[in-house]
Design a protein around this motif. Structure first.
Motif, mmCIF file in Angstrom:
data_model
loop_
_atom_site.group_PDB
_atom_site.id
_atom_site.type_symbol
_atom_site.label_atom_id
_atom_site.label_comp_id
_atom_site.label_asym_id
_atom_site.label_seq_id
_atom_site.Cartn_x
_atom_site.Cartn_y
_atom_site.Cartn_z
ATOM 1 N N LYS A 71 -18.842 2.253 32.379
ATOM 2 C CA LYS A 71 -18.200 2.510 30.560
ATOM 3 C C LYS A 71 -17.522 3.631 30.814
ATOM 4 O O LYS A 71 -16.881 3.637 29.586
ATOM 5 C CB LYS A 71 -19.807 2.719 29.825
ATOM 6 C CG LYS A 71 -19.513 2.888 28.676
ATOM 7 C CD LYS A 71 -20.932 3.191 28.026
ATOM 8 C CE LYS A 71 -21.266 3.401 27.253
ATOM 9 N NZ LYS A 71 -22.165 3.470 25.948
ATOM 10 N N ASP A 72 -17.910 4.433 31.359
ATOM 11 C CA ASP A 72 -16.550 5.706 31.451
ATOM 12 C C ASP A 72 -15.626 5.897 32.684
ATOM 13 O O ASP A 72 -14.865 6.506 32.787
ATOM 14 C CB ASP A 72 -17.378 6.832 31.792
ATOM 15 C CG ASP A 72 -18.610 7.282 32.888
ATOM 16 O OD1 ASP A 72 -18.663 5.309 33.376
ATOM 17 O OD2 ASP A 72 -18.423 7.641 33.079
ATOM 18 N N GLY A 73 -14.875 4.194 32.899
ATOM 19 C CA GLY A 73 -13.752 4.174 32.903
ATOM 20 C C GLY A 73 -13.505 4.991 34.626
ATOM 21 O O GLY A 73 -12.489 4.695 35.389
ATOM 22 N N THR B 147 -21.673 -3.632 34.838
ATOM 23 C CA THR B 147 -21.015 -1.762 35.224
ATOM 24 C C THR B 147 -20.453 -1.317 34.087
ATOM 25 O O THR B 147 -20.639 -0.715 34.145
ATOM 26 C CB THR B 147 -19.946 -1.661 36.930
ATOM 27 O OG1 THR B 147 -19.308 -2.727 36.367
ATOM 28 C CG2 THR B 147 -20.542 -2.277 37.840
ATOM 29 N N GLU B 148 -20.010 -1.959 33.307
ATOM 30 C CA GLU B 148 -19.825 -1.756 32.256
ATOM 31 C C GLU B 148 -20.187 -1.396 30.950
ATOM 32 O O GLU B 148 -20.208 -0.676 29.823
ATOM 33 C CB GLU B 148 -18.149 -2.398 31.761
ATOM 34 C CG GLU B 148 -18.560 -4.142 30.537
ATOM 35 C CD GLU B 148 -18.842 -5.098 32.080
ATOM 36 O OE1 GLU B 148 -19.074 -6.119 31.583
ATOM 37 O OE2 GLU B 148 -18.736 -4.921 32.971
ATOM 38 N N THR C 66 -23.015 3.988 32.612
ATOM 39 C CA THR C 66 -21.696 5.625 33.001
ATOM 40 C C THR C 66 -22.251 5.236 34.255
ATOM 41 O O THR C 66 -22.928 4.629 35.059
ATOM 42 C CB THR C 66 -21.966 6.364 32.519
ATOM 43 O OG1 THR C 66 -24.043 6.916 32.708
ATOM 44 C CG2 THR C 66 -22.003 6.650 31.143
ATOM 45 N N LEU C 67 -20.910 6.716 35.245
ATOM 46 C CA LEU C 67 -21.414 6.623 36.463
ATOM 47 C C LEU C 67 -22.212 7.142 37.274
ATOM 48 O O LEU C 67 -23.437 6.689 37.783
ATOM 49 C CB LEU C 67 -20.094 6.769 37.191
ATOM 50 C CG LEU C 67 -19.825 7.194 38.833
ATOM 51 C CD1 LEU C 67 -19.790 6.439 39.273
ATOM 52 C CD2 LEU C 67 -18.769 8.454 38.491
ATOM 53 N N ALA C 68 -23.582 8.295 36.138
ATOM 54 C CA ALA C 68 -24.078 8.594 36.634
ATOM 55 C C ALA C 68 -25.256 8.210 36.623
ATOM 56 O O ALA C 68 -25.997 8.092 37.785
ATOM 57 C CB ALA C 68 -24.632 10.029 35.068
ATOM 58 N N GLU C 69 -25.445 6.980 36.138
ATOM 59 C CA GLU C 69 -26.472 6.156 35.150
ATOM 60 C C GLU C 69 -26.796 5.473 36.461
ATOM 61 O O GLU C 69 -27.302 5.367 37.273
ATOM 62 C CB GLU C 69 -26.777 5.357 34.484
ATOM 63 C CG GLU C 69 -26.680 5.766 32.743
ATOM 64 C CD GLU C 69 -26.599 5.059 31.516
ATOM 65 O OE1 GLU C 69 -27.271 5.456 30.598
ATOM 66 O OE2 GLU C 69 -25.753 4.411 31.490
ATOM 67 N N LEU C 70 -24.743 4.866 37.475
ATOM 68 C CA LEU C 70 -24.869 3.572 37.948
ATOM 69 C C LEU C 70 -25.120 4.184 39.508
ATOM 70 O O LEU C 70 -25.875 4.258 40.150
ATOM 71 C CB LEU C 70 -23.361 3.230 38.420
ATOM 72 C CG LEU C 70 -23.351 2.145 37.571
ATOM 73 C CD1 LEU C 70 -22.274 2.159 38.232
ATOM 74 C CD2 LEU C 70 -23.860 0.909 37.517
ATOM 75 N N LYS C 71 -25.013 6.077 39.709
ATOM 76 C CA LYS C 71 -26.114 6.699 40.939
ATOM 77 C C LYS C 71 -27.188 6.606 40.837
ATOM 78 O O LYS C 71 -27.263 7.024 42.323
ATOM 79 C CB LYS C 71 -24.916 7.651 40.645
ATOM 80 C CG LYS C 71 -23.041 8.320 40.846
ATOM 81 C CD LYS C 71 -23.613 7.464 43.111
ATOM 82 C CE LYS C 71 -21.523 7.816 42.357
ATOM 83 N NZ LYS C 71 -21.516 7.256 44.360
#
Length: 392
Positions: A99-101, A142-143, A146-151
């Motif tokens: 989401k955050d690119g 994935t979109e 956020t990356l933090a959430e995916l981590k």
């Protein structure tokens, strides 16, 4: 776009074709001219880098999503094992945005089948149905994270029915970003004393561009930042969408490949733009010459190299290898897997979906067509099969 970058790309097409063309010519030398092993990659820390792809063994063994026959795919554990097992290139990874690119490595943007997201109650409300290249797909995407959430998620085995042993490793690795992969590539190159190659794929670029998350520019920016955007850089870029590969050709100097699905299929960018051509049109001599004007290779499904009959047995090879080579293209078809369900019928042993068939026989049949390399979930099997083939 800077002048220096533009100048490099202006001359990069010829350089890339020359490097990959040498790999095509090298295939004959590896198979016919050597009695010991396949043509070896350059030695020393810069060996493969200095010589480009022509410094790699032919047929080239490409670890499909790492060593996904033994570890959950698109994890650093899978990528590193692929190198340990002898892969010449690692497909790291299938690139989709957050989401955050940020670009992350997943087989698809839908991650319900490759992570433990369903076990996270805090993300239950993110589950939805979307149209992904015209197909209604339900899950988590994935979109929407956020990356933090995916981590906070962990990778799991995608096909546990065929690979129950791989579930032992469920939960061990997180989702890597492509920037982490680039740093991993540098670290592995230093540690192993030879250049590590990677083969990322841009997944569903038209879909993401419509969401305002264009992936080509993000990939190009990372490659430039890490100094890996040149014609001899150890990063080969691939996509099923020809217009995406054309866009990358304008952005970077890297070697490029167009992926090709079944003969009757249409690339999704063609569907979106009204281009009536199918894959069958792209694999004609005319279609291959057009691809060669902006790319250096193709990644066809193995069935485009040797079709199967109604019983699943191999028939006669098509003219694709010959025609692609005449156009100056290399061929890296996909995907060889050791398990019975994925092999041509004559190479299966029994009906157990987890049991191995005669993978060596299948590799031999495909190598005999003159392909320049192959994607495989089992790099160790591919390396041994290449040794058998080269040694006659």
């Amino acid at each position: 776009m800077g002048t220096q970058e533009s100048d490099e790309r202006a001359g990069g097409g010829t350089g890339r074709r020359a490097l990959l063309g040498a790999a095509v010519l090298g295939a004959g030398g590896a198979v016919l001219g050597l009695s010991g092993t396949a043509r070896a990659a350059g030695s020393g820390p810069g060996g493969g880098h200095r010589g480009g792809l022509k410094g790699l063994p032919v047929p080239t063994v490409i670890g499909h999503r790492g060593a996904s026959g033994y570890r959950p795919e698109h994890t650093l554990g899978s990528y590193e094992l692929a190198l340990d097992l002898g892969a010449d290139i690692v497909e790291a990874g299938d690139l989709v945005p957050t989401k955050d690119g940020h670009l992350v490595c997943r087989h698809e943007p839908e991650i319900g089948g490759t992570t433990d997201v369903a076990d996270h109650p805090e993300f239950a409300g993110r589950r939805r149905t979307k149209s992904l290249d015209g197909v209604a797909t339900t899950g988590w995407f994935t979109e929407d994270f956020t990356l933090a959430e995916l981590k906070t998620l962990r990778a799991t085995e995608r096909i546990p029915a065929n690979r129950p042993h791989n579930t032992l490793y469920d939960g061990r690795w997180e989702i890597p970003t492509f920037e982490e992969v680039l740093r991993w590539q540098n670290e592995q190159t230093r540690r192993r004393g030879k250049q590590v190659w990677i083969y990322p794929e841009l997944k569903h670029p038209t879909y993401f561009r419509k969401l305002g998350l264009g992936t080509e520019e993000r990939l190009a920016r990372l490659l430039r930042e890490y100094g890996k955007d040149r014609h001899n850089s150890p990063v080969v870029i691939q996509s099923f969408e020809p217009t995406s590969v054309q866009r990358m050709n304008r952005l970077v100097g890297n070697p490029l490949a167009v992926l090709l699905s079944g003969a009757d299929s249409r690339p999704w960018d063609f569907v979106e733009t009204g281009d009536p051509r199918t894959t069958a049109d792209l694999v004609t001599p005319e279609g291959l010459r057009e691809i060669a004007s902006y790319a250096q290779g193709i990644g066809p499904t193995l069935d485009l190299i040797v079709p199967r009959d109604s019983a699943g047995r191999l028939t006669e090879p098509t003219a694709l290898v010959r025609d692609a080579h005449r156009a100056g293209l290399i061929l890296h078809p996909y995907t060889m897997r050791n398990e019975n369900p994925f092999l041509p019928a004559e190479f299966r042993k029994g009906a157990d979906p987890d049991a191995y068939g005669d993978a060596f026989g299948a590799f031999r049949a495909y190598f005999a067509t003159g392909i320049d390399g192959i994607f495989t979930d089992n790099p160790d099997t591919g390396v041994l099969a290449r040794e058998d083939f080269v040694n006659g």
